[in-house]
Design an enzyme around this catalytic site. Structure first.
Site, PDB file in Angstrom:
ATOM      1  N   LEU A  88       0.855  -1.185   0.000  1.00 45.90           N
ATOM      2  CA  LEU A  88       0.000   0.000   0.000  1.00 45.90           C
ATOM      3  C   LEU A  88       0.892   1.237   0.000  1.00 45.90           C
ATOM      4  O   LEU A  88       1.500   1.549   1.036  1.00 45.90           O
ATOM      5  CB  LEU A  88      -0.916  -0.009   1.224  1.00 45.90           C
ATOM      6  CG  LEU A  88      -1.879  -1.204   1.298  1.00 45.90           C
ATOM      7  CD1 LEU A  88      -2.472  -1.313   2.695  1.00 45.90           C
ATOM      8  CD2 LEU A  88      -2.973  -1.068   0.258  1.00 45.90           C
ATOM      9  N   ASP A 190      -2.231  -1.498  20.014  1.00 42.72           N
ATOM     10  CA  ASP A 190      -0.867  -0.937  19.945  1.00 42.72           C
ATOM     11  C   ASP A 190      -0.869   0.227  18.959  1.00 42.72           C
ATOM     12  O   ASP A 190      -0.028   0.314  18.069  1.00 42.72           O
ATOM     13  CB  ASP A 190       0.123  -2.016  19.516  1.00 42.72           C
ATOM     14  CG  ASP A 190       1.582  -1.576  19.666  1.00 42.72           C
ATOM     15  OD1 ASP A 190       1.835  -0.570  20.355  1.00 42.72           O
ATOM     16  OD2 ASP A 190       2.464  -2.238  19.088  1.00 42.72           O
TER      17      ASP A 190
END
Length: 283
Positions: A88, A190
């Site tokens: 990406l 996270d």
């Protein structure tokens, strides 16, 4: 290297035409691979990280189950030595993309909620084990016992006895400090800025330590090390899924876990921030 290419080709069922090294992180190496079928993929590889890669793949797939438009990439493939995601191309963060992230993160947290805290797989944060044992109890005690106490033990060698007692005070008072009860949410776990991949039209969440937890945890983690356009993200989030009164004052409580993780991983350089967060959490 040839063995790794052969493994990747077997895993993907197509020829790998080229691999570009992107460096390393913790115990794994990162790569951009071009495939003969026209795809480009991101590859995380290691000789012995089966649990970490399994947890990351399970977490991404589980987060995606929250509903259409969940801001996570698909898992192309995974085994005990590799995790493969789509390649990406990144872009600069902008206000429009940030607002979309706020809406999509709110939908993730409030859609298809789990019934328990934890998750049905062994968890990791970085390469440290994370206790995901499913638990239908209340979040405050779960957070103290499954997120704070284990990492306080791991990091205690870098802390003074007074520092340890300070965090233990937070753990003892956690029910009072945690605010109104909330049902579990699917959270990234996270969500610091380095785990947000900004593309041309949206932001995607990568490298999760996913589990059923408190949605304020993800927001606090975004604030911990700075996230671009965070004010816009939070404003749109709060419009989409209003937060309980006092949530900003609880940010330090939710930051204690990642700060303890950083103390365990990197030592006393994070001690001062941990102590400040613990004092702020206690008010």
């Amino acid at each position: 290297m040839r063995d790794r290419l052969d493994r990747l080709e077997r895993l993907l069922g197509t020829r790998v035409d080229g691999v570009h090294a992107l460096g390393s992180s913790h115990a794994w190496t990162l790569h951009h691979a071009s495939l003969a079928d026209g795809r480009d993929v991101f590859v995380k590889a290691a000789s012995d990280q089966a649990g970490v890669f399994a947890a990351e793949a399970a977490g991404l797939r589980w987060l995606a189950e929250a509903g259409p438009g969940t801001p996570v990439p698909e898992v192309v493939a995974a085994d005990e030595h590799m995790l493969v995601l789509p390649w990406l191309p990144s872009a600069s963060p902008d206000p429009s993309t940030a607002e979309r992230l706020g809406r999509e993160l709110a939908a993730l947290h409030t859609g298809a909620r789990p019934t328990v805290h934890g998750a049905p797989w062994d968890g990791y944060i970085a390469d440290l084990p994370l206790d995901n044992t499913p638990d239908d109890g209340e979040w405050p005690r779960w957070y103290a016992e499954r997120r704070l106490e284990p990492f306080l033990r791991l990091g205690a060698r870098h802390l003074s006895s007074a520092d340890v007692r300070l965090v233990e005070r937070v753990m003892a008072d956690v029910e009072t400090l945690a605010g109104p009860p909330e049902p579990p949410s699917r959270i990234h776990g996270d969500l610091w800025s380095g785990n947000i991949l900004w593309t041309d039209d949206r932001a995607l969440l990568i490298d999760p330590a996913a589990h059923g937890g408190h949605r304020e945890t993800d927001l606090a983690m975004m604030a911990l090390f700075g996230t671009p356009h965070l004010d816009r993200i939070l404003a749109v989030y709060d419009e989409s899924a209003p937060l309980a009164d006092g949530w900003r004052a609880r940010i330090p409580l939710h930051q204690l876990h990642p700060l303890l993780v950083h103390v365990a991983l990197f030592g006393a350089s994070y001690r001062a921030r941990l102590v400040d967060a613990a004092r702020s959490a206690l008010g």
